[in-house]
Write a protein that holds these residues in place. Structure first.
Motif, PDB file in Angstrom:
ATOM      1  N   SER A 129       0.854  -1.185   0.000  1.00 43.84           N
ATOM      2  CA  SER A 129       0.000   0.000   0.000  1.00 43.84           C
ATOM      3  C   SER A 129       0.888   1.231   0.000  1.00 43.84           C
ATOM      4  O   SER A 129       1.811   1.344   0.791  1.00 43.84           O
ATOM      5  CB  SER A 129      -0.900  -0.003   1.245  1.00 43.84           C
ATOM      6  N   GLY A 130       0.612   2.162  -0.885  1.00 46.65           N
ATOM      7  CA  GLY A 130       1.572   3.232  -1.117  1.00 46.65           C
ATOM      8  C   GLY A 130       1.093   4.600  -0.733  1.00 46.65           C
ATOM      9  O   GLY A 130       0.420   4.802   0.274  1.00 46.65           O
ATOM     10  N   LYS A 131       1.387   5.585  -1.609  1.00 41.53           N
ATOM     11  CA  LYS A 131       1.248   6.991  -1.238  1.00 41.53           C
ATOM     12  C   LYS A 131      -0.151   7.538  -1.469  1.00 41.53           C
ATOM     13  O   LYS A 131      -0.451   8.657  -1.053  1.00 41.53           O
ATOM     14  CB  LYS A 131       2.271   7.810  -2.013  1.00 41.53           C
ATOM     15  N   VAL A 132      -1.029   6.803  -2.154  1.00 40.72           N
ATOM     16  CA  VAL A 132      -2.409   7.221  -2.360  1.00 40.72           C
ATOM     17  C   VAL A 132      -3.257   6.706  -1.201  1.00 40.72           C
ATOM     18  O   VAL A 132      -3.220   5.513  -0.885  1.00 40.72           O
ATOM     19  CB  VAL A 132      -2.951   6.681  -3.696  1.00 40.72           C
ATOM     20  N   PRO A 133      -4.017   7.567  -0.532  1.00 39.69           N
ATOM     21  CA  PRO A 133      -4.822   7.082   0.596  1.00 39.69           C
ATOM     22  C   PRO A 133      -5.837   6.040   0.133  1.00 39.69           C
ATOM     23  O   PRO A 133      -6.556   6.260  -0.851  1.00 39.69           O
ATOM     24  CB  PRO A 133      -5.505   8.341   1.127  1.00 39.69           C
ATOM     25  N   ALA A 134      -5.895   4.914   0.835  1.00 38.05           N
ATOM     26  CA  ALA A 134      -6.751   3.808   0.420  1.00 38.05           C
ATOM     27  C   ALA A 134      -7.472   3.242   1.627  1.00 38.05           C
ATOM     28  O   ALA A 134      -6.840   2.685   2.536  1.00 38.05           O
ATOM     29  CB  ALA A 134      -5.926   2.718  -0.262  1.00 38.05           C
ATOM     30  N   ALA A 135      -8.785   3.396   1.650  1.00 38.73           N
ATOM     31  CA  ALA A 135      -9.628   2.752   2.660  1.00 38.73           C
ATOM     32  C   ALA A 135      -9.945   1.361   2.140  1.00 38.73           C
ATOM     33  O   ALA A 135     -10.688   1.202   1.163  1.00 38.73           O
ATOM     34  CB  ALA A 135     -10.896   3.552   2.884  1.00 38.73           C
ATOM     35  N   ILE A 136      -9.381   0.356   2.777  1.00 41.47           N
ATOM     36  CA  ILE A 136      -9.459  -1.005   2.255  1.00 41.47           C
ATOM     37  C   ILE A 136     -10.204  -1.913   3.224  1.00 41.47           C
ATOM     38  O   ILE A 136     -10.452  -1.551   4.375  1.00 41.47           O
ATOM     39  CB  ILE A 136      -8.051  -1.572   1.977  1.00 41.47           C
ATOM     40  N   HIS A 137     -10.564  -3.106   2.741  1.00 38.04           N
ATOM     41  CA  HIS A 137     -11.281  -4.096   3.554  1.00 38.04           C
ATOM     42  C   HIS A 137     -12.614  -3.546   4.059  1.00 38.04           C
ATOM     43  O   HIS A 137     -13.070  -3.945   5.142  1.00 38.04           O
ATOM     44  CB  HIS A 137     -10.434  -4.546   4.759  1.00 38.04           C
ATOM     45  N   VAL A 138     -13.240  -2.640   3.339  1.00 42.53           N
ATOM     46  CA  VAL A 138     -14.474  -2.034   3.837  1.00 42.53           C
ATOM     47  C   VAL A 138     -15.484  -3.131   4.181  1.00 42.53           C
ATOM     48  O   VAL A 138     -15.770  -4.009   3.367  1.00 42.53           O
ATOM     49  CB  VAL A 138     -15.078  -1.063   2.807  1.00 42.53           C
ATOM     50  N   SER A 139     -15.963  -3.073   5.413  1.00 43.25           N
ATOM     51  CA  SER A 139     -16.907  -4.081   5.910  1.00 43.25           C
ATOM     52  C   SER A 139     -18.138  -3.397   6.476  1.00 43.25           C
ATOM     53  O   SER A 139     -18.023  -2.380   7.167  1.00 43.25           O
ATOM     54  CB  SER A 139     -16.246  -4.919   7.007  1.00 43.25           C
ATOM     55  N   PRO A 140     -19.345  -3.934   6.204  1.00 40.47           N
ATOM     56  CA  PRO A 140     -19.592  -5.123   5.397  1.00 40.47           C
ATOM     57  C   PRO A 140     -19.340  -4.874   3.919  1.00 40.47           C
ATOM     58  O   PRO A 140     -19.463  -3.743   3.455  1.00 40.47           O
ATOM     59  CB  PRO A 140     -21.069  -5.430   5.669  1.00 40.47           C
ATOM     60  N   GLU A 141     -18.960  -5.928   3.209  1.00 39.30           N
ATOM     61  CA  GLU A 141     -18.672  -5.792   1.786  1.00 39.30           C
ATOM     62  C   GLU A 141     -19.952  -5.519   1.001  1.00 39.30           C
ATOM     63  O   GLU A 141     -21.067  -5.782   1.471  1.00 39.30           O
ATOM     64  CB  GLU A 141     -17.977  -7.043   1.258  1.00 39.30           C
ATOM     65  N   ALA A 142     -19.794  -5.030  -0.206  1.00 39.98           N
ATOM     66  CA  ALA A 142     -20.958  -4.630  -1.010  1.00 39.98           C
ATOM     67  C   ALA A 142     -21.915  -5.792  -1.231  1.00 39.98           C
ATOM     68  O   ALA A 142     -23.137  -5.627  -1.120  1.00 39.98           O
ATOM     69  CB  ALA A 142     -20.491  -4.061  -2.348  1.00 39.98           C
ATOM     70  N   LEU A 143     -21.365  -6.987  -1.515  1.00 36.25           N
ATOM     71  CA  LEU A 143     -22.243  -8.120  -1.784  1.00 36.25           C
ATOM     72  C   LEU A 143     -22.996  -8.576  -0.540  1.00 36.25           C
ATOM     73  O   LEU A 143     -24.051  -9.182  -0.646  1.00 36.25           O
ATOM     74  CB  LEU A 143     -21.437  -9.293  -2.358  1.00 36.25           C
ATOM     75  N   GLY A 144     -22.459  -8.251   0.626  1.00 35.83           N
ATOM     76  CA  GLY A 144     -23.100  -8.640   1.872  1.00 35.83           C
ATOM     77  C   GLY A 144     -24.031  -7.592   2.429  1.00 35.83           C
ATOM     78  O   GLY A 144     -24.325  -7.587   3.633  1.00 35.83           O
ATOM     79  N   GLY A 145     -24.489  -6.684   1.591  1.00 33.43           N
ATOM     80  CA  GLY A 145     -25.412  -5.654   2.044  1.00 33.43           C
ATOM     81  C   GLY A 145     -24.746  -4.400   2.541  1.00 33.43           C
ATOM     82  O   GLY A 145     -25.403  -3.558   3.169  1.00 33.43           O
ATOM     83  N   GLY A 146     -23.454  -4.246   2.275  1.00 34.20           N
ATOM     84  CA  GLY A 146     -22.746  -3.061   2.722  1.00 34.20           C
ATOM     85  C   GLY A 146     -23.159  -1.811   1.975  1.00 34.20           C
ATOM     86  O   GLY A 146     -23.605  -1.867   0.819  1.00 34.20           O
ATOM     87  N   PRO A 147     -23.020  -0.638   2.605  1.00 25.44           N
ATOM     88  CA  PRO A 147     -23.455   0.621   1.978  1.00 25.44           C
ATOM     89  C   PRO A 147     -22.727   0.963   0.691  1.00 25.44           C
ATOM     90  O   PRO A 147     -23.238   1.772  -0.088  1.00 25.44           O
ATOM     91  CB  PRO A 147     -23.167   1.666   3.072  1.00 25.44           C
ATOM     92  N   LEU A 148     -21.537   0.378   0.426  1.00 27.08           N
ATOM     93  CA  LEU A 148     -20.862   0.662  -0.837  1.00 27.08           C
ATOM     94  C   LEU A 148     -21.756   0.343  -2.026  1.00 27.08           C
ATOM     95  O   LEU A 148     -21.653   0.968  -3.087  1.00 27.08           O
ATOM     96  CB  LEU A 148     -19.567  -0.151  -0.956  1.00 27.08           C
ATOM     97  N   ALA A 149     -22.633  -0.656  -1.856  1.00 34.86           N
ATOM     98  CA  ALA A 149     -23.512  -1.053  -2.960  1.00 34.86           C
ATOM     99  C   ALA A 149     -24.503   0.045  -3.329  1.00 34.86           C
ATOM    100  O   ALA A 149     -25.079   0.011  -4.426  1.00 34.86           O
ATOM    101  CB  ALA A 149     -24.262  -2.331  -2.589  1.00 34.86           C
ATOM    102  N   LEU A 150     -24.712   1.026  -2.445  1.00 31.79           N
ATOM    103  CA  LEU A 150     -25.716   2.067  -2.679  1.00 31.79           C
ATOM    104  C   LEU A 150     -25.123   3.341  -3.264  1.00 31.79           C
ATOM    105  O   LEU A 150     -25.869   4.260  -3.631  1.00 31.79           O
ATOM    106  CB  LEU A 150     -26.429   2.404  -1.364  1.00 31.79           C
ATOM    107  N   LEU A 151     -23.798   3.435  -3.339  1.00 30.22           N
ATOM    108  CA  LEU A 151     -23.176   4.667  -3.823  1.00 30.22           C
ATOM    109  C   LEU A 151     -23.433   4.858  -5.314  1.00 30.22           C
ATOM    110  O   LEU A 151     -23.544   3.902  -6.087  1.00 30.22           O
ATOM    111  CB  LEU A 151     -21.673   4.641  -3.550  1.00 30.22           C
ATOM    112  N   ARG A 152     -23.464   6.123  -5.721  1.00 29.49           N
ATOM    113  CA  ARG A 152     -23.620   6.497  -7.119  1.00 29.49           C
ATOM    114  C   ARG A 152     -22.522   7.499  -7.491  1.00 29.49           C
ATOM    115  O   ARG A 152     -21.991   8.210  -6.628  1.00 29.49           O
ATOM    116  CB  ARG A 152     -24.975   7.172  -7.351  1.00 29.49           C
TER     117      ARG A 152
END
Length: 610
Positions: free
Chosen positions: A518-541
């Motif tokens: 993981s390098g110099k670009v900020p990265a929010a990783i392992h976001v939980s719950p995951e999108a397929l598991g009903g996580g809010p990432l699935a709702l973003l536009r």
């Protein structure tokens, strides 16, 4: 030095949180400990099968059923540079064991895949699950009731965690881990990264890129950047499973051979027949897990271990979570700058004082537990020594009292950073981890419109079309364990780095992984719950304003009205279900736990209520 109050507090809450499951695990472990060598419990026909092919001297010793027998479990293959040197180890281990009065048998091999080879390719979707396959393969290797201790030969990303999870399922046996060591230093990491960025911009040819990569990865041994493989080696030392100073001794050297032989003999000494009985279940304690987290933070290690350490701990009946990582990170100083967190590689790190010096600094600052059991004996202070050859014989001496290169290692009193650079992010998009030790302060807060992608290929195609020359937060979703096995997304790093270098505010948010590089670009990783598991990432536009604030520990969308009432866009994950062996892992995707629970397939009965 008194233990730091935060380390004490986090340790106590882990012990309390784990009380029931740890007690159940230890009870099973104690029940498995025998009073005789393991093979003495076998019937004659069973034993005959197990020794039929052994040379006569070893067969006679094994028939006597009085002396200890050592299991060798190896991840050797000659395609992977880190594991190619392991080919010679079993013969050395067998010789050393016999000379010490015991025997050794090659118990089994485990698969070893390379994230460097599969990066950005379909095979990467098998990578995370390979850890649990390795754990199961390790259990099969140890299942014959022939062994009184074991040595484990492995180095890289999922391999060492998998070996250790498997070893902990036989927690009554002593375990010593034996690495291969790093390859010699090639071209500088900065030169390698520069060529990658030129290629991403179309300013370098494929042949120029390949030549750069070949000059970097050029011989036997572990890749020399501080990714997951070398973070594994640091963990095996600070958690007491190596011989002291073993991690970064180069392969194919006299010192490496001496350490391999000594590891085999030490493993035999730890068996229950002697007076130093030290099963692996007692080495991997709550305090050892805390030491591992602290070591990871102090050296800027791989974010993959926010998954792997959780899974390892669970295998020992210990419950940790991302709050523990984040709270410890707030007080653990960054003592090392090794690429990608600096210009040096692990050979420079080792020459500057290495893990032994870092452990000494952490002990003297009260940041790790000294009172732990290890393969070297009681107490972590053993690991402030370095090995050397004196007249051809292996010996140890204290590490250098201070850093030999303060650009690479600094004392705890004058660190590179006051904190460990690994933080928990949380908000209305879920919980995530971010590694900021390589991210400049001015890039640690990004608030910008989301550009949403369901694959890394889609993002890279948009980059090639010239659509990303703007401030934005790249949301790459459906990359979690259940969706496609949670691949690493390093293929994105050069493109996002170029955009950041051009002055744009850029961040990545994903339920996938970025790991040790993981390098110099900020990265929010392992976001939980995951999108397929009903996580809010699935709702973003596209266009939703996302705020990533690494300093405040916040990951959120600045809510459009009624955004939680949206339905997820249709997504087709069937393309990840078959081909390249993926169909064999359908059950793994179905049953994988969350990232914060280690993304493990194993659901121990002890954890049913957790």
């Amino acid at each position: 030095m008194a233990l730091h109050s935060v380390v004490q507090r986090v340790s106590e809450r882990i012990i309390e949180r784990s009380r029931a499951t740890r007690e159940q695990y230890m009870a099973r472990t104690r029940a498995a400990c025998g009073k005789k060598v393991e093979r003495a419990h076998l019937g004659c026909t069973n034993l005959a099968h197990a020794i039929a092919a052994m040379p006569v001297p070893e067969k006679q010793r094994l028939k006597a059923a009085a002396r200890p027998n050592l299991a060798i479990v190896s991840s050797y293959n000659d395609m992977l540079s880190a594991h190619q040197p392991l080919a010679a180890y079993p013969a050395l281990i067998k010789q050393a064991a016999f000379a010490a009065g015991g025997t050794a048998q090659f118990a089994g091999g485990v698969p070893a895949m390379c994230d460097g080879i599969t990066q950005g390719e379909t095979g990467m979707e098998l990578s995370l699950f390979s850890r649990d396959v390795i754990a199961m393969s390790t259990a099969i290797a140890l299942s014959h009731q022939m062994f009184d201790a074991a040595v484990f030969l492995g180095v890289c990303d999922k391999i060492v965690p998998g070996l250790l999870i498997g070893a902990l399922s036989f927690g009554h046996l002593p375990a010593v881990f034996i690495p291969a060591g790093p390859m010699s230093t090639g071209i500088s990491n900065s030169a390698k990264a520069h060529t990658r960025q030129l290629f991403a911009q179309g300013k370098a040819s494929r042949s120029e890129l390949l030549e750069s990569e070949v000059q970097s990865y050029h011989g036997p041994g572990t890749c020399t950047f501080y990714g997951t493989a070398n973070s594994n080696q640091m963990l095996m030392e600070i958690m007491g499973l190596h011989l002291p100073g073993a991690a970064f001794v180069p392969p194919n050297t006299a010192l490496r051979e001496a350490l391999t032989r000594a590891a085999a003999q030490r493993a035999l000494m730890l068996g229950h027949q002697g007076d130093q009985f030290t099963p692996v279940a007692e080495v991997i304690s709550e305090k050892a897990i805390v030491n591992g987290i602290v070591g990871l933070l102090a050296t800027g290690g791989s974010t993959n271990h926010t998954l792997h350490l959780v899974a390892i701990a669970r295998a020992a009946g210990i419950a940790i979570n991302w709050d523990d990582f984040s709270d410890l990170s707030s007080i653990v100083p960054l003592l090392a700058r090794v690429y990608p967190n600096g210009g040096a590689d692990v050979n420079h790190f080792h020459a500057a004082g290495g893990i032994g010096l870092v452990i000494a600094e952490l002990l003297d600052a009260g940041l790790v537990h000294a009172d732990v059991k290890t393969a070297a004996g009681d107490g972590l202070r053993h690991y402030t020594q370095e090995p050397y050859l004196a007249d051809g014989k292996l010996a140890w001496r204290p590490v250098a009292p201070a850093s030999l290169d303060r650009a690479v290692i600094r004392p705890a009193s004058q660190p590179f950073s006051a904190d460990g650079g690994l933080k928990l992010l949380q908000g209305n998009l879920g919980r995530a981890m971010i590694k900021v030790s390589a991210v400049k302060p001015e890039h640690r807060r990004v608030q910008a419109p989301a550009l949403v992608f369901n694959s890394q290929e889609a993002l890279l195609a948009a980059y090639q079309r010239g659509e990303l020359a703007r401030d934005f937060v790249a949301v790459v979703r459906y990359q979690g364990p259940s969706a496609n096995g949670m691949p690493e997304l390093h293929k994105l790093t050069p493109a996002l780095s170029v955009l950041q270098d051009h002055g744009f505010q850029v961040a990545l948010v994903t339920d996938g992984r970025m790991s040790g590089a993981s390098g110099k670009v900020p990265a929010a990783i392992h976001v939980s719950p995951e999108a397929l598991g009903g996580g809010p990432l699935a709702l973003l536009r596209n266009g939703d304003i996302v705020s990533l604030d690494a300093d405040a520990g916040v990951l959120c969308v600045l809510e459009p009205s009624n955004w939680l009432e949206r339905s997820p866009d249709p997504v087709n994950i069937d393309t990840h279900a078959t081909g390249f062996g993926r169909e064999l892992f359908a059950s793994a995707r179905q049953h994988a736990g969350t990232a914060e629970s280690g993304a493990t397939l194993f659901q121990h009965p002890d954890w049913a209520a957790s």
